[in-house]
Design an enzyme around this catalytic site. Structure first.
Site, mmCIF file in Angstrom:
data_model
loop_
_atom_site.group_PDB
_atom_site.id
_atom_site.type_symbol
_atom_site.label_atom_id
_atom_site.label_comp_id
_atom_site.label_asym_id
_atom_site.label_seq_id
_atom_site.Cartn_x
_atom_site.Cartn_y
_atom_site.Cartn_z
ATOM 1 N N PRO A 164 0.927 -1.437 -0.262
ATOM 2 C CA PRO A 164 0.355 -0.147 0.329
ATOM 3 C C PRO A 164 1.303 1.710 -0.063
ATOM 4 O O PRO A 164 1.675 1.213 0.503
ATOM 5 C CB PRO A 164 -0.889 -0.152 0.950
ATOM 6 C CG PRO A 164 -1.000 -1.349 2.016
ATOM 7 C CD PRO A 164 0.519 -1.942 1.487
ATOM 8 N N GLU A 165 0.181 2.576 -0.670
ATOM 9 C CA GLU A 165 1.138 3.428 -0.806
ATOM 10 C C GLU A 165 0.698 4.792 -0.176
ATOM 11 O O GLU A 165 -0.499 4.012 0.613
ATOM 12 C CB GLU A 165 1.620 3.769 -2.198
ATOM 13 C CG GLU A 165 2.048 2.746 -2.978
ATOM 14 C CD GLU A 165 3.110 3.114 -4.206
ATOM 15 O OE1 GLU A 165 2.794 4.159 -4.073
ATOM 16 O OE2 GLU A 165 2.879 2.012 -4.862
ATOM 17 N N LYS B 45 3.823 6.329 5.048
ATOM 18 C CA LYS B 45 2.590 4.919 5.089
ATOM 19 C C LYS B 45 2.185 3.907 6.693
ATOM 20 O O LYS B 45 2.065 3.077 6.389
ATOM 21 C CB LYS B 45 3.497 3.465 4.288
ATOM 22 C CG LYS B 45 3.799 4.037 2.796
ATOM 23 C CD LYS B 45 5.012 2.581 2.328
ATOM 24 C CE LYS B 45 5.442 3.357 0.853
ATOM 25 N NZ LYS B 45 5.706 2.316 0.041
ATOM 26 N N ARG C 159 13.163 -4.147 -5.711
ATOM 27 C CA ARG C 159 10.972 -3.805 -6.195
ATOM 28 C C ARG C 159 11.324 -3.522 -7.767
ATOM 29 O O ARG C 159 11.957 -3.528 -8.259
ATOM 30 C CB ARG C 159 11.176 -2.186 -5.279
ATOM 31 C CG ARG C 159 11.128 -2.125 -3.961
ATOM 32 C CD ARG C 159 9.939 -3.057 -2.916
ATOM 33 N NE ARG C 159 8.829 -2.836 -3.501
ATOM 34 C CZ ARG C 159 8.209 -1.219 -2.949
ATOM 35 N NH1 ARG C 159 9.608 -1.437 -1.477
ATOM 36 N NH2 ARG C 159 6.794 -0.804 -2.716
#
Ligand SMILES: [Zn+2]
Length: 293
Positions: free
Chosen positions: A2-3, A51, A268
């Site tokens: 989640p950002e 976050k 990533r």
């Protein structure tokens, strides 16, 4: 993962459900905080920073949580089967007489004095979605430039190599709240190659480099803000490059590519258009980085 947009939306929903009412149930299924005893406290507010989620209580304490890779919160009417929270993935159950909030697969839980919250967050850069971010954008730019000069936020690269801008954006220490979606999308919008070293942006002048970084950051903020008000929520927003490997760039038709940024174990994936965002290409990985984000 989640950002910032999803975390902010989560904070708003938890705030709407919990703020102003006493907790009748507060289970924290996490060894270090299991005995925190939050039941009976009234929730003052729920806010996001990057976050990170902060549940502030009227007794001067804050419950701090992080969604990590795949955490999420669900809200159910107190007393319904959905509110039981029997799933082994539930790490936190916070309920008042009306609503029960269940935190699934949370990656971090702490209870601290509210006045000490900054100690948990002090390593983070300015919050991309905070109201004051436009005033702090130069601070974020300065953090990215400084990290580039020393081989990254954890000194994980030889200083002479330079820090790829994609890595720099993902490290929450430069700016808090950008993940792979908005790193990919903001760099694509500003035609910046994800593996370009921060020091090489806008060559030959340093002023141009800072201007490029400022544009990328403010574009990421705008995209996250647009996602927040999108009809179907952040998950429903069409992407320019993210998740579109092999499909035509919406601007020029060239096939979108996907590559790995960050050094192990923090690899990533970012997406980019090689025609709209020309540059050096993914760098070989090898060294090891460390530290919490
Ligand atoms: Zn293109």
């Amino acid at each position: 993962m989640p950002e910032g947009d999803v975390v902010l939306l989560t904070a708003r929903r938890l705030h709407a459900a919990l703020a102003g009412r006493p907790l009748v149930r507060a289970e924290l299924r996490w060894p270090t905080v299991a005995e925190a005893g939050l039941a009976g406290c009234t929730v003052r507010e729920v806010v996001a920073y990057g976050k990170h989620l902060l549940v502030r209580l009227d007794d001067g304490r804050t419950l701090h949580t992080h969604l990590r890779m795949d955490g999420y919160w669900r809200i159910a009417r107190t007393g319904t089967p959905e509110a039981r929270g029997a799933s082994p993935g539930v790490r936190a159950a916070l309920a008042n007489d009306l609503w029960t909030c269940l935190g699934h697969r949370l990656g971090m839980l702490d209870v601290v004095a509210t006045r000490d919250e900054h100690r948990l967050l002090s390593h983070l850069g300015p919050d991309l979605l905070a109201d004051d971010f436009p005033d702090r954008v130069d601070e974020a730019v300065g953090r990215l430039v400084a990290a580039d000069a020393v081989g990254g936020f954890h000194h994980e690269r030889p200083p002479a190599v330079g820090l790829p801008v994609g890595d720099a954006l993902l490290s929450q220490q430069g700016v808090a709240g950008i993940g792979t979606i908005y790193a990919s999308e903001s760099l694509a919008a500003e035609r910046v190659h994800p593996w370009a070293a921060v020091r090489d942006l806008g060559l030959p002048s340093g002023g141009a480099r800072d201007a490029v970084l400022r544009r990328v950051l403010l574009t990421a903020r705008r995209l996250e803000q647009e996602a927040l008000v999108a009809r179907g929520g952040p998950a429903d927003v069409p992407r320019a490059v993210y998740g579109r490997e092999g499909r035509p760039c919406r601007r020029c038709g060239t096939a979108v590519l996907r590559g790995v940024v960050n050094l192990p174990p923090y690899e990533r994936q970012l997406y980019w258009c090689p025609a709209c965002q020309p540059g050096p290409g993914p760098q070989p990985t090898g060294a090891r980085s460390s530290g919490a984000r």
